[in-house]
Write an enzyme that holds these catalytic residues in place. Structure first.
Site, short mmCIF file in Angstrom:
data_model
loop_
_atom_site.label_atom_id
_atom_site.label_comp_id
_atom_site.label_asym_id
_atom_site.label_seq_id
_atom_site.Cartn_x
_atom_site.Cartn_y
_atom_site.Cartn_z
N ARG A 194 -6.02 0.52 -6.07
CA ARG A 194 -4.69 1.07 -5.77
C ARG A 194 -4.28 2.12 -6.79
O ARG A 194 -3.48 3.01 -6.50
CB ARG A 194 -3.63 -0.04 -5.77
CG ARG A 194 -3.74 -1.02 -4.62
CD ARG A 194 -2.48 -1.85 -4.54
NE ARG A 194 -2.64 -3.07 -3.77
CZ ARG A 194 -2.47 -3.17 -2.46
NH1 ARG A 194 -2.16 -2.11 -1.76
NH2 ARG A 194 -2.62 -4.32 -1.84
N ASP A 223 -5.63 -0.07 -1.05
CA ASP A 223 -6.60 -0.97 -1.71
C ASP A 223 -7.80 -1.27 -0.83
O ASP A 223 -7.81 -1.00 0.37
CB ASP A 223 -5.92 -2.30 -2.04
CG ASP A 223 -5.72 -3.17 -0.80
OD1 ASP A 223 -5.28 -2.63 0.24
OD2 ASP A 223 -6.05 -4.36 -0.85
N VAL A 229 -10.39 4.51 3.33
CA VAL A 229 -9.96 5.23 2.14
C VAL A 229 -9.20 4.31 1.18
O VAL A 229 -8.57 3.34 1.61
CB VAL A 229 -9.09 6.46 2.49
CG1 VAL A 229 -9.91 7.52 3.19
CG2 VAL A 229 -7.87 6.08 3.33
N ASP A 289 1.98 4.34 4.58
CA ASP A 289 0.83 4.98 3.95
C ASP A 289 -0.18 5.50 4.97
O ASP A 289 -0.59 6.64 4.92
CB ASP A 289 0.14 4.01 2.97
CG ASP A 289 -0.11 2.63 3.57
OD1 ASP A 289 0.18 2.43 4.77
OD2 ASP A 289 -0.61 1.75 2.85
N GLY A 324 0.80 -1.23 0.00
CA GLY A 324 0.00 0.00 0.00
C GLY A 324 0.83 1.27 0.00
O GLY A 324 0.38 2.31 -0.46
N ASP A 360 -3.77 3.43 11.50
CA ASP A 360 -5.15 3.29 11.95
C ASP A 360 -5.10 3.00 13.46
O ASP A 360 -4.97 3.92 14.26
CB ASP A 360 -5.76 2.17 11.11
CG ASP A 360 -7.25 2.02 11.28
OD1 ASP A 360 -7.88 2.99 11.72
OD2 ASP A 360 -7.79 0.95 10.97
N LYS A 406 -5.10 8.29 11.12
CA LYS A 406 -6.47 8.24 11.68
C LYS A 406 -6.35 8.20 13.20
O LYS A 406 -6.46 7.15 13.82
CB LYS A 406 -7.16 6.95 11.22
CG LYS A 406 -7.64 6.93 9.81
CD LYS A 406 -8.54 5.70 9.66
CE LYS A 406 -8.69 5.28 8.25
NZ LYS A 406 -9.33 3.96 8.15
#
Ligand code: 5GP
Length: 190
Positions: free
Chosen positions: A173, A167, A161, A108, A52, A111, A139
């Site tokens: 992607r 993805d 997102v 990337d 990602g 979370d 986040k």
């Protein structure tokens, strides 16, 4: 989503664009300048996480004006049913030694923070001279573990997102922006 030449399946999956391409690029230029100034006189290793993180990694790399080296890690989280919370399996290890090197871990999105926590613990055992984190999307609301984030691209709300490398079940992607995935796309398991 006018102006983007995308397949209708891709356009239909996105609720709205959260971060357009230009905004992402401008912020990455700033991060690159900041990192270049902070590490002036040093030659850090940028460590990226597959898969990602590849778009962010590639753009950030080109925005840094210092001599740098790069390497990659890949992890796989166990499925939620099997998962001991925060347990991550290292699928691909680094090829370079990071001992006594200045390491910038590039990611990337953060979370809960559990993946990053595991990776930072692993990297620290190899005794780098320093270890800092550069993340594109944070986040904060979902964080379970307090983590030191030296460079943050954007604070984002608690939405799923996709795009710019991110993805949903290996799709989306290649969207050139970061968009919010429609809730029904996740329910339908497309
Ligand atoms: P963590 O919860 O450990 O911070 O993040 C685990 C992983 O979940 C991230 O590395 C990323 O791959 C994925 N993830 C978390 N939030 C999102 C999101 O909004 N979109 C996508 N595509 N992946 C996410």
């Amino acid at each position: 989503m006018e102006g983007y030449n995308l397949h209708p399946d891709l356009i239909q999956a996105v609720d709205r664009i959260l971060l357009p391409q230009e905004k992402i690029q401008a912020r990455i230029e700033q991060l690159g300048r900041e990192i270049s100034a902070d590490y002036s006189g040093k030659s850090p290793i940028l460590v990226g996480l597959l898969r990602g993180g590849i778009c962010f990694f590639s753009d950030l790399l080109q925005a840094i004006s210092l001599p740098v080296e790069i390497d990659f890690l890949s992890v796989s989280s166990y499925s939620p049913e099997m998962q001991e919370i925060g347990y991550v399996r290292l699928m691909k290890d680094l090829e370079l030694s990071i001992s006594d090197r200045h390491v910038i871990f590039v990611k990337d999105i953060i979370d809960t923070g559990l993946t990053l926590n595991y990776l930072l613990r692993t990297l620290k055992t190899r005794k780098p001279a320093s270890l800092e984190v550069c993340v594109l999307l944070n986040k904060e609301k979902r964080r379970l573990i307090d983590l030191p984030l030296r460079y943050v691209g954007f604070e984002i709300p608690d939405y799923y997102v996709v795009g710019y490398g991110l993805d949903y079940q290996e799709k989306y992607r290649n969207l050139p922006f970061i968009g919010m995935l429609k809730a029904e796309m996740m329910r339908n398991n497309h």
